[in-house]
Scaffold this active site. Structure first.
Site, PDB file in Angstrom:
ATOM      1  N   SER A 148      -0.776   1.875  -8.699  1.00  0.00           N
ATOM      2  CA  SER A 148       0.149   1.434  -7.548  1.00  0.00           C
ATOM      3  C   SER A 148       0.932   0.067  -7.904  1.00  0.00           C
ATOM      4  CB  SER A 148      -0.443   1.225  -6.301  1.00  0.00           C
ATOM      5  OG  SER A 148       0.395   0.574  -5.371  1.00  0.00           O
ATOM      6  N   TYR A 161      -7.294  -1.474  -0.459  1.00  0.00           N
ATOM      7  CA  TYR A 161      -6.269  -0.577  -1.326  1.00  0.00           C
ATOM      8  C   TYR A 161      -5.963  -1.311  -2.637  1.00  0.00           C
ATOM      9  CZ  TYR A 161      -2.236   2.230  -2.465  1.00  0.00           C
ATOM     10  OH  TYR A 161      -1.229   3.099  -2.769  1.00  0.00           O
TER      11      TYR A 161
END
Length: 258
Positions: A148, A161
């Protein structure tokens, strides 16, 4: 360039989290390029939908329901891949869950552990058994881990995350160092704001709309399409990227240039 280099004809691929979003788009693109695709997802209904879409388009696919955070299930995924198609050539480790939403001092550690299990531990497990299979075959192969933009630029209130996605880059680089000499390439793709159910859920959790947030997330003032991320993964799976390993390819509309 030889156009055959970007073909995946004759290759066997695994895509995890392939029931929806980027995973579904990636599985469909790999199949369209000629790969036989194992569609792995924890949800049997969405996995079946992706397989149906591939077969309707003339491709070859088989669904395997898998909890990628469970080692025995990942081992079984690889066993079924080999039992179904005889080998493995490439894999896209895409499965992930929605980011956490609290600052560190308010963190729910059960949520933290779940995010780390699904978004990082699963990548390690998949790599472990994918690489074992490639080594057993004595063949070259390509592994793509989906990170990401949060792998390189942290966001507030997403500690689990961000930690998981930073870890994906660490695993990718370590894998590239350990197995380049055996002909196994390991790379990462770092999506930015992509129009997936998970992205929209994260926006909803923070009270934003796509229209409000897109200018802050992309130089193009739009969010990306799952198919645009799929193209990056397909290239890294193909022989066209044969001199690329240990690399993190950002697909983020210029977000990281700011």
């Amino acid at each position: 360039m030889n156009p055959n280099l970007v073909s995946l004809e004759g290759k066997v691929a695994i895509v995890t989290g392939a029931g929806v979003g980027m995973g579904a788009a990636t599985a469909q693109l790999l199949a369209a390029r000629g790969a036989k695709v194992i569609v792995s997802d924890i949800n049997p209904a969405t996995a079946a939908e992706t397989v149906a879409a591939i077969r309707d388009a003339g491709g070859t696919a088989h669904a395997v329901v898998t909890n990628v955070a469970d080692e025995r299930e990942v081992e079984a995924l690889l066993a079924e891949t080999v039992a179904t198609y005889g080998r493995l050539d490439c894999a896209v480790n895409n499965a992930a869950i929605t980011p956490d939403t609290l600052p560190i001092h308010e963190a729910d550690m059960a949520v933290f552990d779940k995010v780390l299990n699904v978004d990082l531990r699963s990548v390690m497990l998949c790599m472990k058994y994918e690489i074992r299979q490639l080594l057993a075959q004595g063949s070259h192969g390509s592994i793509v881990n989906i990170g990401s933009v949060s792998s390189v630029r942290p966001q507030p209130n997403n500690a689990a995350y961000v930690a998981a996605k930073h870890g994906v880059i660490g695993l990718t680089k370590t894998g590239s160092l350990e197995y380049a000499g055996r002909g196994i390439r390991v790379n990462a793709v770092l999506p930015g704001a992509i129009d997936t159910p998970m992205f929209r859920a994260a926006l909803d959790a923070n009270g934003f709309t796509v229209e409000q947030y897109a200018p802050a997330l992309s130089l193009f003032n739009r969010i990306g399409k799952p198919e645009e991320v799929a193209e990056a993964s397909a290239w890294l799976c193909s022989d066209a990227s044969s001199y690329v390993t240990g690399h993190s390819l950002a697909v983020e509309g210029g977000y990281l240039t700011r």
